[in-house]
Scaffold this motif. Sequence first.
Motif, mmCIF file in Angstrom:
data_model
loop_
_atom_site.group_PDB
_atom_site.id
_atom_site.type_symbol
_atom_site.label_atom_id
_atom_site.label_comp_id
_atom_site.label_asym_id
_atom_site.label_seq_id
_atom_site.Cartn_x
_atom_site.Cartn_y
_atom_site.Cartn_z
ATOM 1 N N GLY A 49 -0.062 -0.416 17.354
ATOM 2 C CA GLY A 49 1.118 0.279 16.867
ATOM 3 C C GLY A 49 1.364 -0.059 15.412
ATOM 4 N N CYS A 50 2.047 0.816 14.722
ATOM 5 C CA CYS A 50 2.288 0.655 13.283
ATOM 6 C C CYS A 50 3.693 1.147 12.961
ATOM 7 C CB CYS A 50 1.245 1.447 12.489
ATOM 8 S SG CYS A 50 1.543 1.552 10.717
ATOM 9 N N ASP A 51 4.455 0.347 12.187
ATOM 10 C CA ASP A 51 5.775 0.826 11.745
ATOM 11 C C ASP A 51 5.961 0.730 10.235
ATOM 12 O OD1 ASP A 51 6.130 -1.892 11.393
ATOM 13 O OD2 ASP A 51 7.902 -2.056 12.677
ATOM 14 N N LEU A 52 5.024 0.082 9.530
ATOM 15 C CA LEU A 52 5.103 -0.097 8.074
ATOM 16 C C LEU A 52 6.492 -0.583 7.634
ATOM 17 C CD1 LEU A 52 2.959 2.864 6.681
ATOM 18 C CD2 LEU A 52 2.380 0.441 6.778
ATOM 19 N N ALA A 53 7.095 -1.452 8.451
ATOM 20 C CA ALA A 53 8.411 -1.993 8.113
ATOM 21 C C ALA A 53 8.319 -2.896 6.889
ATOM 22 C CB ALA A 53 8.971 -2.781 9.292
ATOM 23 N N PRO A 54 9.238 -2.777 5.939
ATOM 24 C CA PRO A 54 9.290 -3.717 4.819
ATOM 25 C C PRO A 54 9.550 -5.134 5.325
ATOM 26 C CG PRO A 54 10.653 -1.789 4.388
ATOM 27 C CD PRO A 54 10.274 -1.733 5.834
ATOM 28 N N ILE A 55 9.002 -6.115 4.641
ATOM 29 C CA ILE A 55 9.118 -7.500 5.086
ATOM 30 C C ILE A 55 10.572 -7.943 5.171
ATOM 31 C CG2 ILE A 55 8.930 -8.504 2.777
ATOM 32 C CD1 ILE A 55 7.211 -9.989 5.820
ATOM 33 N N GLU A 56 11.430 -7.439 4.272
ATOM 34 C CA GLU A 56 12.828 -7.854 4.314
ATOM 35 C C GLU A 56 13.535 -7.322 5.558
ATOM 36 O OE1 GLU A 56 12.777 -4.399 1.238
ATOM 37 O OE2 GLU A 56 11.434 -5.983 1.989
ATOM 38 N N ARG A 57 13.082 -6.170 6.059
ATOM 39 C CA ARG A 57 13.670 -5.646 7.293
ATOM 40 C C ARG A 57 13.267 -6.512 8.484
ATOM 41 N NH1 ARG A 57 16.309 -1.271 9.066
ATOM 42 N NH2 ARG A 57 15.971 -0.650 11.252
ATOM 43 N N VAL A 58 12.016 -6.923 8.509
ATOM 44 C CA VAL A 58 11.552 -7.812 9.575
ATOM 45 C C VAL A 58 12.288 -9.148 9.495
ATOM 46 C CG1 VAL A 58 9.544 -8.948 10.593
ATOM 47 C CG2 VAL A 58 9.307 -6.680 9.555
ATOM 48 N N LYS A 59 12.464 -9.655 8.274
ATOM 49 C CA LYS A 59 13.169 -10.926 8.078
ATOM 50 C C LYS A 59 14.606 -10.841 8.573
ATOM 51 C CE LYS A 59 13.731 -14.521 4.546
ATOM 52 N NZ LYS A 59 15.135 -14.898 4.716
ATOM 53 N N ASP B 296 4.555 6.614 3.180
ATOM 54 C CA ASP B 296 4.974 5.936 1.944
ATOM 55 C C ASP B 296 3.797 5.625 1.020
ATOM 56 O OD1 ASP B 296 7.535 5.965 3.042
ATOM 57 O OD2 ASP B 296 7.340 3.951 3.854
ATOM 58 N N GLY B 297 2.770 6.450 1.055
ATOM 59 C CA GLY B 297 1.601 6.227 0.200
ATOM 60 C C GLY B 297 0.662 5.156 0.710
ATOM 61 N N ILE B 298 0.948 4.600 1.886
ATOM 62 C CA ILE B 298 0.132 3.537 2.473
ATOM 63 C C ILE B 298 -0.696 4.118 3.616
ATOM 64 C CG2 ILE B 298 0.179 1.287 3.633
ATOM 65 C CD1 ILE B 298 2.943 0.856 2.351
ATOM 66 N N THR B 299 -1.947 3.693 3.712
ATOM 67 C CA THR B 299 -2.822 4.117 4.804
ATOM 68 C C THR B 299 -3.331 2.890 5.540
ATOM 69 O OG1 THR B 299 -3.550 6.077 3.578
ATOM 70 C CG2 THR B 299 -4.927 5.359 5.414
ATOM 71 N N ALA C 5 -9.318 -3.458 11.010
ATOM 72 C CA ALA C 5 -8.243 -2.693 10.366
ATOM 73 C C ALA C 5 -8.337 -2.889 8.870
ATOM 74 C CB ALA C 5 -6.880 -3.154 10.871
ATOM 75 N N ARG C 6 -7.992 -1.826 8.133
ATOM 76 C CA ARG C 6 -8.011 -1.889 6.670
ATOM 77 C C ARG C 6 -6.752 -1.212 6.136
ATOM 78 N NH1 ARG C 6 -10.184 -5.458 3.493
ATOM 79 N NH2 ARG C 6 -9.866 -4.799 1.351
ATOM 80 N N VAL C 7 -6.103 -1.841 5.156
ATOM 81 C CA VAL C 7 -4.866 -1.321 4.579
ATOM 82 C C VAL C 7 -5.126 -0.915 3.129
ATOM 83 C CG1 VAL C 7 -2.418 -1.755 4.175
ATOM 84 C CG2 VAL C 7 -3.602 -2.962 6.023
ATOM 85 N N THR C 8 -4.703 0.300 2.792
ATOM 86 C CA THR C 8 -4.766 0.774 1.408
ATOM 87 C C THR C 8 -3.340 0.993 0.930
ATOM 88 O OG1 THR C 8 -6.864 1.869 1.839
ATOM 89 C CG2 THR C 8 -5.678 2.519 -0.154
ATOM 90 N N ASP C 9 -2.940 0.260 -0.110
ATOM 91 C CA ASP C 9 -1.548 0.277 -0.575
ATOM 92 C C ASP C 9 -1.539 0.271 -2.101
ATOM 93 O OD1 ASP C 9 1.135 0.003 -1.033
ATOM 94 O OD2 ASP C 9 1.356 -1.927 -0.035
ATOM 95 N N PRO C 10 -1.627 1.441 -2.734
ATOM 96 C CA PRO C 10 -1.701 1.474 -4.196
ATOM 97 C C PRO C 10 -0.482 0.915 -4.907
ATOM 98 C CG PRO C 10 -2.349 3.587 -3.222
ATOM 99 C CD PRO C 10 -1.746 2.772 -2.126
ATOM 100 N N ALA C 11 0.687 0.861 -4.237
ATOM 101 C CA ALA C 11 1.906 0.380 -4.893
ATOM 102 C C ALA C 11 2.116 -1.120 -4.742
ATOM 103 C CB ALA C 11 3.118 1.126 -4.325
ATOM 104 N N ALA C 12 1.197 -1.818 -4.096
ATOM 105 C CA ALA C 12 1.362 -3.268 -3.916
ATOM 106 C C ALA C 12 1.395 -3.966 -5.266
ATOM 107 C CB ALA C 12 0.222 -3.820 -3.069
#
Length: 688
Positions: free
Chosen positions: A130-140, A163-166, A202-209
């Motif tokens: 499963g995937c939710d791409l939750a921001p770390i501050e939301r998880v915190k 959000d531009g993330i794959t 699994a591989r994450v592509t996140d150009p805005a990191a």
Amino acid sequence: MPGQADPPSRQPLLHDLVSTIAAPTTALSGADGQIRHTGAQGLFHADRRALSLVRLLVDGKEPEPVSAAVDGASRTRFVSLPRWLDGDSIDPTVRVDRTRTVTPGGMSETIEISSAAARPVTAEVSVELGCDLAPIERVKAGKNGTALSAEAAGDGRLAWRADGITVEVHGPDAHAKPGPTATLTWPITLGPRQRVTLSWSARVTDPAAVMAAPSGPAEWTDLQVAAADHRLGRLLARSLDDLRALRLTEAGAPPGHTFIGAGVPWYLTLFGRDSLWTARMMLPLGTELAEGTLRTLARRQGVKVDKRTGEAPGKIMHELRRGLFVVGDSELPGAYYGTIDATLLWINLLHDAWRWGMPEDRVAGLLPALEAALGWLAEYADPDGDGFIEYIDEDGRGLANQGWKDSGDAMRFHDGSQAEPPIALAEVQGYAFEAARNGAALLDAFGHPGAVRWRDYAAAMAERFRERFWVDGPHGRHPALALDAAKRPVDSLTSNIGHLLGTGMLSAAETEAVATLLVSPGMAGGYGLRTMSAGDKAFNPLSYHCGSIWTHDTAIVVDALARAGRGRESAQLARSLLDAAEMFDYRLPELYGGDDRGSAPRPVPYPAACRPQAWSAAAAVCLVRAALGVEPDVPGGRVTIRPLPEAPFGPLTVRGLRIAGAAVDVTVREGGAVEVTGLPPGLRVETP
């Protein structure tokens, strides 16, 4: 009940999770290896949760967990048993060995199913995802994101995009089923004494990191330690492995701008204070990490006054995120400067790196940033002009407390009442004293003007501090934690005062008084140095900053006591820290409970502590440095070695110290005799 409000979201607990890390990527799971859509579990990459569910099933059921073993920071092996496949056997016959490996931007697992049965075994193995791409501050904050639906992406392939993330997953030979809960499935048949190995990645592509993994190997070579107490070597080996896994650079930064991310999972990014202290502790392994940290922070040194971000000309930043970081009542901009000590620590790191042998042309290239930092100290650090460095969150949305004890309730008087800002912290005045003298030494050495001004500043600071900070109270005479808005001394007894030792600001009598109090039962009755004395009203052994024990804080004070010539007190705290390390399997957490040894047979975990964490891992190097008492002055042509007279580790040999770029070995014999080999020409050893 009808009408009853939902309970407030709380920061999830971490103490029982297994972390596998290769910054900027981390997997957090249960001890069974399963990642469930709950709490802080997940595969995280660059401040987003890439996978919120990774659940291994055999025949639709979870195998029963047996063990979890960390094989370095980036690899973990889990063993479990699908006992329903054992038939009539009393012993387990079918087992699952699941090996998880994390690399920057990805994770892979190999799943080996083996059978000791005398008959064929047929089963279906699947991995739910499963995937939710939750921001770390939301998880915190104890919240989840909205589950995304996977799409099919070819044979054995799944993908999530937002959000531009794959996030892409591939399971060779697996049947891939897309959806909100996606699955990879493999049918297997095992003959007698056979095994089969499955895999997925699994591989994450996140150009805005904003964070990335540095290219190339770590900036240091590992120390080799042989000590009578073998625990020191075990702690050092595991700590250095964790530190390698925490290395980061800014996305798009020039080569060599490497620093250590603060900690897993919440702080795996650039933190001025944490990264600077870590690099300072790591100087015995070379100056390259210090240089990368200094250059990274100098690139973002403040140039304007901005109350929203806390920026000011010459100021060193506190924290870097991809955007607004909202936790609790705080709304921190992506580039946030709300720290009172990072600028002073930057100056002190530059000075210490120079003394350890950082090439002079590299030091000279950072002198404009040094002069800007001293400019901040002169123009912006003391807004009311009383001679002390103080902070207040003028924006109202930043951190209320801006020293290393940055929780909202950290500033307490002896009676438990809370101090009101502006706050002038005791240790920060010591950092300023040290920075003024260190800045003066650098200005003189490189022919820049202004050294006399800063030596005069340091002398005046010492006198002001002596007049205003020292208090008489239930604990005896000691420096206060801080001055509050009314300039009243905050009279609790805290670990902060240990950071004054070794700076040169205290007299011999003051040093003795502070050292004695730091190892008193109220401060050192647990497994390290408590942040607040058990004799103060606000003391709570599981308070974040009012009674817990912080690994880095204890280690800094161990080293400071050693440099101040207080060997007995330094050795006492070093032994306590090593005891704690053994009980935490040699991966010391960010902090742990300050319970008394008499009531707790082992340290009580602080349930939300980061682990691994940068300056906690670097504490191991700090212990080695304190035991040797090594103080290089490469520009002055000497290296001082003064081993702890009551060394807690017994006879000690350390191979691979880096001084002026050379590998140096030091042996301390029984009785304190010292042997040194490998010093470069032009350096002499002094053993006072």
